[in-house]
Scaffold this active site. Sequence first.
Site, PDB file in Angstrom:
ATOM      1  N   ASP A  46       0.860  -1.181   0.000  1.00 56.82           N
ATOM      2  CA  ASP A  46       0.000   0.000   0.000  1.00 56.82           C
ATOM      3  C   ASP A  46       0.898   1.233   0.000  1.00 56.82           C
ATOM      4  O   ASP A  46       1.419   1.644   1.038  1.00 56.82           O
ATOM      5  CB  ASP A  46      -0.901   0.015   1.244  1.00 56.82           C
ATOM      6  CG  ASP A  46      -1.983  -1.069   1.197  1.00 56.82           C
ATOM      7  OD1 ASP A  46      -1.790  -2.083   0.473  1.00 56.82           O
ATOM      8  OD2 ASP A  46      -3.008  -0.921   1.887  1.00 56.82           O
ATOM      9  N   LYS A  86      -6.742   3.269  -3.418  1.00 63.13           N
ATOM     10  CA  LYS A  86      -7.163   3.299  -2.015  1.00 63.13           C
ATOM     11  C   LYS A  86      -7.320   4.741  -1.576  1.00 63.13           C
ATOM     12  O   LYS A  86      -6.570   5.617  -2.011  1.00 63.13           O
ATOM     13  CB  LYS A  86      -6.080   2.577  -1.195  1.00 63.13           C
ATOM     14  CG  LYS A  86      -6.258   2.606   0.314  1.00 63.13           C
ATOM     15  CD  LYS A  86      -5.166   1.768   1.001  1.00 63.13           C
ATOM     16  CE  LYS A  86      -5.153   1.980   2.498  1.00 63.13           C
ATOM     17  NZ  LYS A  86      -4.060   1.249   3.174  1.00 63.13           N
ATOM     18  N   LYS A 130     -10.159   0.213  -2.535  1.00 64.18           N
ATOM     19  CA  LYS A 130     -10.070   0.048  -1.079  1.00 64.18           C
ATOM     20  C   LYS A 130     -10.320   1.367  -0.361  1.00 64.18           C
ATOM     21  O   LYS A 130      -9.446   2.218  -0.299  1.00 64.18           O
ATOM     22  CB  LYS A 130      -8.687  -0.500  -0.700  1.00 64.18           C
ATOM     23  CG  LYS A 130      -8.494  -0.670   0.821  1.00 64.18           C
ATOM     24  CD  LYS A 130      -7.142  -1.267   1.152  1.00 64.18           C
ATOM     25  CE  LYS A 130      -6.888  -1.267   2.656  1.00 64.18           C
ATOM     26  NZ  LYS A 130      -5.542  -1.758   3.020  1.00 64.18           N
TER      27      LYS A 130
END
Lengths: 488, 298, 286
Positions: free
Chosen positions: B135, B198, B234
């Site tokens: 991430d 995300k 996400k």
Amino acid sequence: MQKKAENKMFKASWAYDEAPESTNHIQLKKQYDLYIDGKFTKPVKGQYFDTIDPSTNEKIASVAEATSEDIDKAVEAAKKAFVGWSKLSGKERGKYIFRIARLIQERAREFAVIESLDGGKPIRESRDIDIPLAANHFFYYAGWADKLAYAFPNRSPKPIGVVGQIIPWNFPLLMAAWKLAPALATGNTIVLKPAETTPLTALKLAEIIHESGLPKGVVNIVTGAGETGAAIVNHPNVDKIAFTGSTNVGKYIQKAIAGTHKKLTLELGGKGANIIFEDAAIDQAVEGIINAIFFNQGHVCCAGSRLFVQESVAKLVIDKLKIRMETLIVGNPLDKNTDIGAINSKKQLQTIENYIKIGLNEGSEIYQADCKLPAKGNWCAPTLFLNVSQSHRIVQEEIFGPVLAIQTFRTIDEVIEKANNTPYGLSAGVWTQNGAKIFHLTQKLKAGVVWANTFNKFDPTSPFGGTNESGFGREGGLHGLKPYVKFD
Amino acid sequence: MIPNLDNLPVYDTAGVNERIARFCSRSIKSNSKLEGLRLALSMVDLTTLEGKDTTGKVKQICYKAMHPHDSLKNIPTVAAVCVYPAQVANAVNALKGSGIQVASVATAFPSGQSSLEVKLLDTKFAVDQGANEIDMVISRGQFLAGNYQYVFDEIVAVKKVCGQAHLKVILETGELDTLDNVRKASELAIYAGADFIKTSTGKIQPAATMQVTYVMLDAIKDYYIKTGKMIGMKPAGGISTSKIALQYLVMLNEVLGEKWMNKNYFRFGASSLVNDILMQLVKAETGNYQSSNYFSKD
Amino acid sequence: MSRLAIQKTYKLYIGGKFPRSESGRFYAINDSKGNLIANMCLASRKDFRNAVVIARNAQSSWANSSALNKGQILYRIAEMLEGRKEQFIAELIAQGETAENAKNEVLLAIDRLVYFAGWSDKYQQFFSCINPVSSAHFNFSVLEPVGVVAVIAPEKQSLLGLISVIAPAIVGGNTVIVLASESKPLSAISFAEVLNSSDVPGGVVNILTGKKEELVNQFASHMDLNSIIYCGTDEQLILSISELASNNVKRTTFYKKNDWSSDSCESPYFIEKTQEVKTTWHPTEI
């Protein structure tokens, strides 16, 4: 066939279970009488008609059919009540109206369920839009009752007298509120007739009005169809007619009262243009299109039933619109997840289906969302007509259903000309992120209400009403008081 | 190559809010609710991202990931455990054989205010330690200064270092100011090679909102229409109750539909959400409203 | 030495021009002693139809001219009328008014033009409002002209009554087609000459002379007129205007007053009669 598959690209897989609103808390009688002079009264001729649940075509209750004898009684009661009601101080009048607003709020849920049951609109709309707006409308005009002098500087407004009000079936309680609240605030007394397919919430409102202690005869609610309405329109002791409904009936009323002392306001049909420019926020515009034409099954006089898309984005917008339509849930009005409910009556369904046939016969390309329609009841899938032109009947005439006619355009002047090329002039929508373009369009469009980057928004403070054959007079806001007063 | 950012769709906040109000007014009952809750649980990236994280803490959270609530039958495990690079090895160890992914934040998380060299080393370290999902954060400063090429190149470079590991690109929407910027950043990330986009680090408020998630889903949708390639989504931070999670799933269901309705394409970055889902599931089974005392807090 | 006076020919006023009636018909106006004052054009249905086309074409550009500009043009009309007041007084006297009444009427008519000229950039502020809706929208209501307005002018006070009715209509951006006083039509046509020399764009005011019994029903039933104003008390005419107006949901206004000289004839509410309320919504969220 291939087109359909393309729109399945984002087909939802998670089917929501039924989420019906409970009907346990509503109180419905088997039979409803007329509300005249503060009493529920049997009709003189003793006739009743059925009100039907359009999602099943089953009977809900019997409702009294008022004849001219009953209208005589109602007008007489209203005339008698006018003496006291018009002399009551604005402050006191206002308090009664506030009380009605509160009583609606307290019974909002019951009203919402009955509205959806009787009229077929999704509970999400009756719960979140119709009923709260109706209560707020009373709340808004209640506050005007003792401030009328400020609404008309240098004039002394006076109530007109006995007002006959005839309302449609698409927003039954809300239209009753639009009619009653300003008329009461200005000191008039009223004979109101709800539509014959949706009388129940108006009759429940009669119960509330009764509970509120409003002096008898100030509001009389009579039920029936066209003949009942005609009896109100033609009654010599009625001083004003306020009508919401079709343009044809509106013209008939305008003619019928010609040469009399009666004042008139009309809120009639429309064929609203909804204009999407290439520089619009496209996804929100698509949502706006959905809201403009599928809100309340398209049973909306100000519906955006003519879509104009700039050619450079036409394919994009139409593709996105089709994808979006696949997620619309058509079905049980009482299910909280329903987006599009039942068509209000068999008759209206026939009208809509007839227009769909006309569209097909005129050679337009049709697209309908691939949704399951219930077996019983009156239903119409959300429908698009593509590649249509100004001369198609489905572009010119009000369909009053979930049917959208789509045209493309190239330039600003072209779209203004096409949008204004109609005898109507009720509503219009513009979608662009360019500020100057918005103001240019909102000035040029022939309409009483223009929504820019939004559509089908209503508020008690916001005047609503049409130009040209969409009628005259405004409802809502400061301007909504004027139809109910006279001056020396 | 960097995508053309001049002709991107623009967003009208009021319109986005109206659409979201429609999602939020969906009433999710009985079986569809249970189905939704189980799905949401399977999509959670159970997260601990604290300076005080230790081997012990990471072990505990990994156990929770594998055994959310043993008294409940037929419930899934979470999708992944998300930790700092220094804790990756611990997590890999603790989760061995469970099938649960190990995600690591990287690239000078959360601010991203470091050199590309450091960021690449950070990423490489996490991958070497065994993380199968990375991430990363974008350089918001560069983005807001208009240096889109810089932001794009950085993502490309990190993607390269990721190798087999999936790359989730954090836009930190709470710092991007407008929905139009969120769309722009989504576009950069997708075209630079993100497997997932995300919303947030969880360190900046607001974290995930339905508005920014909607815009990102829209970018994913348009990319799919154009290329046929599926990108995952996400939302992270602030999704702490089942009710909110179900609203996100309704949005996913109605915007992207069935292909995205699984943990390969949708994740919740969350920690307290898991227990709230569990309480709802137990309530459905027993009929009794639950107390948090009966659910393990790890 | 005596000199033969030049007599004026009275024609129609359509689109900034002075045509004769296409029908070639006329009717005579005599003074109280039966002497001919003038032959007036007897306007036909076709003259009326042409006037509507011209008024429709002129409407949007007139409405789009600035409020300031419209005000200045109305003021200019007053200036021109002031300069020719003696002529108007004489015409009224010729048509049977007393000298004093004639003078009063002309002076009042000039002042009334000035009065409405002053409203041109103010009435919008008086009638417009911002509506505090509950949702995150900016919502405002403004007035817009109804469009093309037919005016059946008052029979008496043929100058003052005419000006009192058309000034509020045109200052509000409408264009008008007027049927002048049938019995006292001279002032209306002379007024057209004033209009024509006052920067009023052609087609904004169109004036016909002729017979009510021939033309009123045409006015009331025309599908491209938005509104009709009838000044008078003939109940039979009011009935037929009202009935025919329903063809296209025309807005009707009936002024039954006999006296246009009172102060009560001056208010912005006269402008409001030929206006529509337009409400606009726009989101405010960012």
